[in-house]
Write a protein that holds these residues in place. Structure first.
Motif, PDB file in Angstrom:
ATOM      1  N   THR A 573     119.137 -14.750  47.057  1.00  0.00           N
ATOM      2  CA  THR A 573     117.787 -15.006  47.540  1.00  0.00           C
ATOM      3  C   THR A 573     117.239 -13.707  48.116  1.00  0.00           C
ATOM      4  N   THR A 574     116.032 -13.349  47.726  1.00  0.00           N
ATOM      5  CA  THR A 574     115.440 -12.082  48.154  1.00  0.00           C
ATOM      6  C   THR A 574     113.994 -12.288  48.560  1.00  0.00           C
ATOM      7  N   GLU A 575     113.487 -11.320  49.326  1.00  0.00           N
ATOM      8  CA  GLU A 575     112.071 -11.319  49.711  1.00  0.00           C
ATOM      9  C   GLU A 575     111.418 -10.072  49.139  1.00  0.00           C
ATOM     10  N   HIS A 576     110.181 -10.233  48.675  1.00  0.00           N
ATOM     11  CA  HIS A 576     109.437  -9.127  48.056  1.00  0.00           C
ATOM     12  C   HIS A 576     108.052  -9.066  48.688  1.00  0.00           C
ATOM     13  N   ARG A 577     107.768  -7.932  49.283  1.00  0.00           N
ATOM     14  CA  ARG A 577     106.445  -7.704  49.866  1.00  0.00           C
ATOM     15  C   ARG A 577     105.681  -6.793  48.924  1.00  0.00           C
ATOM     16  N   LEU A 578     104.631  -7.324  48.314  1.00  0.00           N
ATOM     17  CA  LEU A 578     103.887  -6.606  47.289  1.00  0.00           C
ATOM     18  C   LEU A 578     102.462  -6.345  47.787  1.00  0.00           C
ATOM     19  N   PRO A 579     102.241  -5.200  48.422  1.00  0.00           N
ATOM     20  CA  PRO A 579     100.869  -4.887  48.861  1.00  0.00           C
ATOM     21  C   PRO A 579      99.961  -4.677  47.654  1.00  0.00           C
ATOM     22  N   ALA A 580      98.853  -5.399  47.614  1.00  0.00           N
ATOM     23  CA  ALA A 580      97.945  -5.276  46.470  1.00  0.00           C
ATOM     24  C   ALA A 580      97.443  -3.850  46.315  1.00  0.00           C
ATOM     25  N   GLY A 581      97.317  -3.115  47.441  1.00  0.00           N
ATOM     26  CA  GLY A 581      96.844  -1.740  47.365  1.00  0.00           C
ATOM     27  C   GLY A 581      97.804  -0.810  46.650  1.00  0.00           C
ATOM     28  N   GLU A 582      99.070  -1.228  46.522  1.00  0.00           N
ATOM     29  CA  GLU A 582     100.061  -0.420  45.811  1.00  0.00           C
ATOM     30  C   GLU A 582     100.303  -0.930  44.398  1.00  0.00           C
ATOM     31  N   LEU A 583      99.459  -1.845  43.946  1.00  0.00           N
ATOM     32  CA  LEU A 583      99.599  -2.424  42.605  1.00  0.00           C
ATOM     33  C   LEU A 583      98.271  -2.297  41.861  1.00  0.00           C
ATOM     34  N   PRO A 584      98.027  -1.151  41.207  1.00  0.00           N
ATOM     35  CA  PRO A 584      96.786  -1.015  40.437  1.00  0.00           C
ATOM     36  C   PRO A 584      96.589  -2.124  39.416  1.00  0.00           C
ATOM     37  N   CYS A 585      97.691  -2.692  38.952  1.00  0.00           N
ATOM     38  CA  CYS A 585      97.571  -3.756  37.946  1.00  0.00           C
ATOM     39  C   CYS A 585      96.882  -4.990  38.502  1.00  0.00           C
ATOM     40  N   CYS A 586      96.856  -5.168  39.845  1.00  0.00           N
ATOM     41  CA  CYS A 586      96.159  -6.322  40.418  1.00  0.00           C
ATOM     42  C   CYS A 586      94.646  -6.197  40.266  1.00  0.00           C
ATOM     43  N   ASP A 587      94.151  -4.969  40.199  1.00  0.00           N
ATOM     44  CA  ASP A 587      92.727  -4.781  39.940  1.00  0.00           C
ATOM     45  C   ASP A 587      92.407  -4.968  38.469  1.00  0.00           C
ATOM     46  N   ASP A 588      93.417  -4.812  37.630  1.00  0.00           N
ATOM     47  CA  ASP A 588      93.209  -4.952  36.185  1.00  0.00           C
ATOM     48  C   ASP A 588      93.159  -6.426  35.786  1.00  0.00           C
ATOM     49  N   PHE A 589      94.033  -7.250  36.373  1.00  0.00           N
ATOM     50  CA  PHE A 589      94.136  -8.662  36.010  1.00  0.00           C
ATOM     51  C   PHE A 589      93.498  -9.496  37.108  1.00  0.00           C
ATOM     52  N   ARG A 590      92.716 -10.505  36.705  1.00  0.00           N
ATOM     53  CA  ARG A 590      92.024 -11.341  37.687  1.00  0.00           C
ATOM     54  C   ARG A 590      92.138 -12.814  37.315  1.00  0.00           C
ATOM     55  N   VAL A 591      92.230 -13.609  38.346  1.00  0.00           N
ATOM     56  CA  VAL A 591      92.213 -15.063  38.200  1.00  0.00           C
ATOM     57  C   VAL A 591      91.012 -15.580  38.987  1.00  0.00           C
TER      58      VAL A 591
END
Length: 840
Positions: A573-591
């Motif tokens: 079991t692991t935890e992942h902290r994914l800051p959107a500012g460090e993921l350019p792909c979040c600006d590319d894909f939108r829901v």
């Protein structure tokens, strides 16, 4: 046979031509040196994770221990003190450690202040009592710690006094024997998989209060194994690829080299090379006398005769119930046979390899060994070593002392024996990667001894006045991986799970270059890192380094996240902290018009979990497919505020009835299910699939629907390279060419992690499936009802992300095949298959 003419230095140092085996068991090695680099400071104040912890403070000075205890207590921990050994004490450690553990009820971690006295006051044997005490404390905790699945709770933090930069800076090294505790720490996760470690290196100028503050700040903030503090700055170690300096001197005929050990294994390989190529005299040594065939006829048996003799002895041992004793006698006999055969071979070839009986732990015998060299002593090689691979509970005080004395005591005895002689051409110590990164299970003491050997070499080589040192002696320490089926190997195949072996000819080439370069310090020779990795170990690898295969390790570290709970070979079991500012792909894909985590990235997180829960010795299992994928699309959104997505991942493995290995993986977001899937692993390499491209009718341009409000999905094409799609006017199939991309365009991490799945190709496939299944709904804005994405099966080959992939989908976008295209109507390699893709 007469002695061959010595060869030139250039000929002796010419790189060998090696035919490496296809299975990857033996790989080229690269030379790396280590250097301290400044690293990020931690937040001020004690770590929040200390609250409620039960911590043992072991060894050290009372003033330092009191300051550490005060800092930990102020942070909310309960502290239990195990005082250092009394003067002259060499026993009773197990009883004291067990009593402390019983009184505490439980121990969550150990702060080990060990040997705080400088080397000139502790002396060469000052390590023994505190080191035995440390081992006893770990043994007292072992039964509790080995069953722990919480990946956060346990820790071991030794404090060392090597100058604040782990002995690698131009610093005063107060206590080089601290390397023992550093090496022990790095091997501990192999014995206790969920034990976190931090080696804290300080200077003699740090006050007791400063030490307490730094200890409380470093705990429960895991990462690099080794951290130093010097001059108000925080340091870690980084590996740098470096060639040795050009040779400054070769051996001349008649020069003498003295070796501790050297009668067998890699030591004899070097001794023979030096004697044969340079006409040197090499004095090798060992604890026992020269084997005598007159007294032991089995020395002269050929291999068939020896096997027959061995089998008969074992049959007799079974009847007499003496199997362990007889196995030990046969192992000793095999070593004597190797030594006798090596010495006989050298004599037959006219080589000057002389054997001297010497206990390397006895200063008087070592002095006589060096005297044997006479006036032509040119170099010393400390090659002797003892490895008794026994798990921590079975490590007796006698075993631990012997293993350490041979490496550490032997080095100091040799250094003392040459102190009054003219400077040598070389003084070389033979270390091991077990010290640099920790050894296999059962090698805690061996890894500790090798790390101490490296730190002693740095102390001996350091410029300026050093604590307890008579004079500066340049020492080079070579840290090897396993040599190919040569040397001190208990289980060769097991070692390959940790790192590939080095070819014997290549190893000798590197070794001679080290000897003749006139350099000093630690040189580490590294091949390919093997699959025997643990979450607690992986976190100790520095990613901004020149290590071979660091890209693969960086990817594993990135997708690992922070372990919360771990059962080796079963669950993680692991935890992942994914800051959107460090993921350019979040600006590319939108829901629904909001930035969102791409589905392909979630697939990579799901797939990566399986690598950590493969069964024991499951190296032959290969990822075959992902099935029963279910993604909640709304949970992918990171929101207009570009907030950090916190994911929890749980993976659990089990055997399937057909012999495959299944891993059930769940991704949750703040307690809500985001995605589930099952990973399938099968033994051996999967056979490549070839297929002919489906025939096409007239291909026409496909309209691309714009992003729509509500729950619609949209791709801008800034991070993912979007394919142009065409539809077969006759059959209705979709065709598109998806170009490979870089994860550096998707993730802001250094180094940028790679991915096992072809993220760009998959994202294009998912986009085309969405366009095929919901174009009308998207245009009408009615796609807000679309909430889930499911896939029945997904399989990819390792080469799927390496080039352009031609994606061919059914008209409804549910089933897809990806090809590495060749000629039209010719069989193409199939690199990707997706079946049963649906939006709900």
């Amino acid at each position: 046979m007469t002695l061959k003419e010595p060869i030139t230095l250039a000929e002796a140092l010419a790189p060998p031509v090696v035919d490496y085996p296809q299975d990857g068991s033996v790989r080229p090695v690269r030379r790396h040196v280590w250097e301290p680099v400044e690293t990020a400071a931690l937040p001020p104040g004690a770590a929040p994770g200390l609250r409620g912890r039960s911590i043992a403070v072991v060894g050290g000075r009372e003033a330092t221990a009191a300051a550490v205890a005060a800092a930990l207590t102020a942070a909310g921990a309960a502290v239990h003190r195990l005082a250092p050994p009394a003067e002259g004490q060499l026993g009773g450690f197990a009883e004291a450690a067990a009593a402390l553990f019983a009184a505490a009820g439980r121990i969550d971690g150990i702060v080990d202040l060990n040997l705080e006295e400088p080397f000139d006051r502790s002396g060469p044997d000052g390590w023994e009592a505190p080191f035995r005490q440390t081992v006893a404390m770990l043994q007292a905790c072992f039964a509790d710690w080995i069953t722990e699945t919480d990946a956060v709770r346990l820790f071991y933090l030794p404090v060392t006094w090597l100058g604040g930069r782990m002995g690698f800076g131009a610093d005063r090294v107060e206590q080089p024997l601290g390397g023992l505790w550093a090496g022990l720490a790095k091997g501990l996760p192999r014995e206790v998989p969920n034990c976190n470690i931090r080696i804290l290196d300080l200077t003699a100028e740090h006050s007791a209060e400063e030490i307490g503050e730094l200890v409380s700040r470093e705990l429960y903030r895991w990462g690099a194994f080794e951290i130093g503090h010097h001059g108000g700055r925080r340091y870690s170690l980084r590996a740098r690829h470096a060639q040795p300096a050009p040779p400054v001197r070769a051996l001349r005929p008649g020069d003498t080299v003295v070796m501790s050990g050297g009668g067998r294994g890699i030591g004899y390989a070097l001794a023979r090379s030096l004697a044969e190529e340079f006409g040197a005299r090499v004095v090798v040594s060992g604890r026992g006398a020269v084997p005598d065939p007159a007294a032991v006829p089995a020395l002269e048996f050929d291999e068939r005769e020896f096997r027959r003799y061995r089998d008969e002895r074992l049959r007799e041992a079974v009847a007499a119930r003496r199997v362990p004793q007889v196995r030990g006698e046969l192992e000793k006999l095999a070593q004597d046979r190797e030594l006798w055969a090596n010495l006989a071979s050298a004599r037959e070839d006219g080589l000057r390899i002389d054997y001297v009986q010497c206990d390397i732990t006895d200063p008087g015998q070592v002095a006589r060994l060096v005297d044997e060299a006479g006036d032509r002593l040119a170099g010393v090689v400390h090659n002797a070593g003892v490895d008794v691979p026994v798990r921590l509970p079975g490590k007796t005080e006698q075993i631990v002392s012997l293993v350490v004395r041979v490496k550490v005591g032997g080095f100091l005895n040799l250094l003392r024996a040459v102190a009054d002689r003219p400077p040598l051409a070389f003084f070389c110590s033979v270390g091991s990667l077990t010290g640099r990164w920790g050894g296999m299970v059962g090698q805690l003491d061996y890894g500790a001894a090798n790390e101490a050997l490296s730190r002693l070499g740095l102390w001996a080589s350091q410029d300026g006045e050093q604590s307890g040192r008579v004079r500066r002696t340049p020492v080079s320490t070579v840290c090897w991986p396993t040599w190919e089926r040569l040397g001190m190997i208990t289980n060769y195949e097991a070692t390959l799970r940790y790192m590939s072996a080095v070819d014997v000819r290549e190893g000798l080439h590197h070794w001679k270059r080290e000897l003749f370069s006139g350099g000093s310090g630690e040189s580490t020779f590294i091949g390919d890192v093997g699959p025997a990795m643990l979450p607690s170990v992986l976190r100790g690898y520095q990613q901004d380094t020149g290590l071979p295969g660091i890209e693969r390790l960086a990817a594993s570290r990135y997708y690992l996240g922070e372990p919360l709970d771990f059962r080796p070979y079963a669950a993680l079991t692991t935890e992942h902290r994914l800051p959107a500012g460090e993921l350019p792909c979040c600006d590319d894909f939108r829901v629904g018009g909001e930035p969102a985590l791409p589905v392909s990235l979630c697939l990579e997180y799901l797939r990566a979990a399986g690598d950590w829960v493969l069964p024991e010795n499951g190296d032959q299992l290969r990822f075959a497919e992902l099935r029963d994928l279910d993604v909640d699309l709304a949970e992918l959104r990171v929101g207009p505020g570009r907030r950090t997505a916190v994911l929890t991942r749980h993976a659990e493995g089990r055997w399937a009835p057909d012999g495959g290995w299944l891993v059930a993986v769940t991704l949750e977001r703040e307690g809500r299910r985001l995605a589930t899937a099952e990973l399938v692993y099968r033994a051996g390499e999967l056979p490549p699939e070839q297929a002919v491209l489906p025939p096409t009718g007239a291909l026409g341009a496909e309209d691309v629907a714009p992003p729509a409000p509500g729950g619609a999905l949209g791709w801008s094409g800034h991070a993912f390279r979007l394919a142009a799609w065409q539809r077969d006017a006759v059959g209705g199939r979709l065709y598109g060419r998806a170009e490979p991309g870089r994860t550096a365009d998707l993730l802001l991490a250094s180094p940028a992690p790679g991915s096992a799945l072809p993220l760009h190709q998959l994202e294009n496939l998912l986009r085309a499936a969405w366009l095929a299944q919901a174009p009308g709904a998207a245009a009408a804005g009615a796609a807000g009802s679309v909430r889930r994405l499911t896939v029945e099966r997904l399989s990819v080959t390792p080469s799927a992300g390496e080039g352009t992939v031609l994606l061919v989908g059914t008209p409804d976008g549910r089933d897809w095949t990806g090809y590495h295209p060749v000629e039209l109507f010719e069989p193409c390699p199939v690199v990707l298959r997706v079946t049963g893709l649906r939006h709900h």
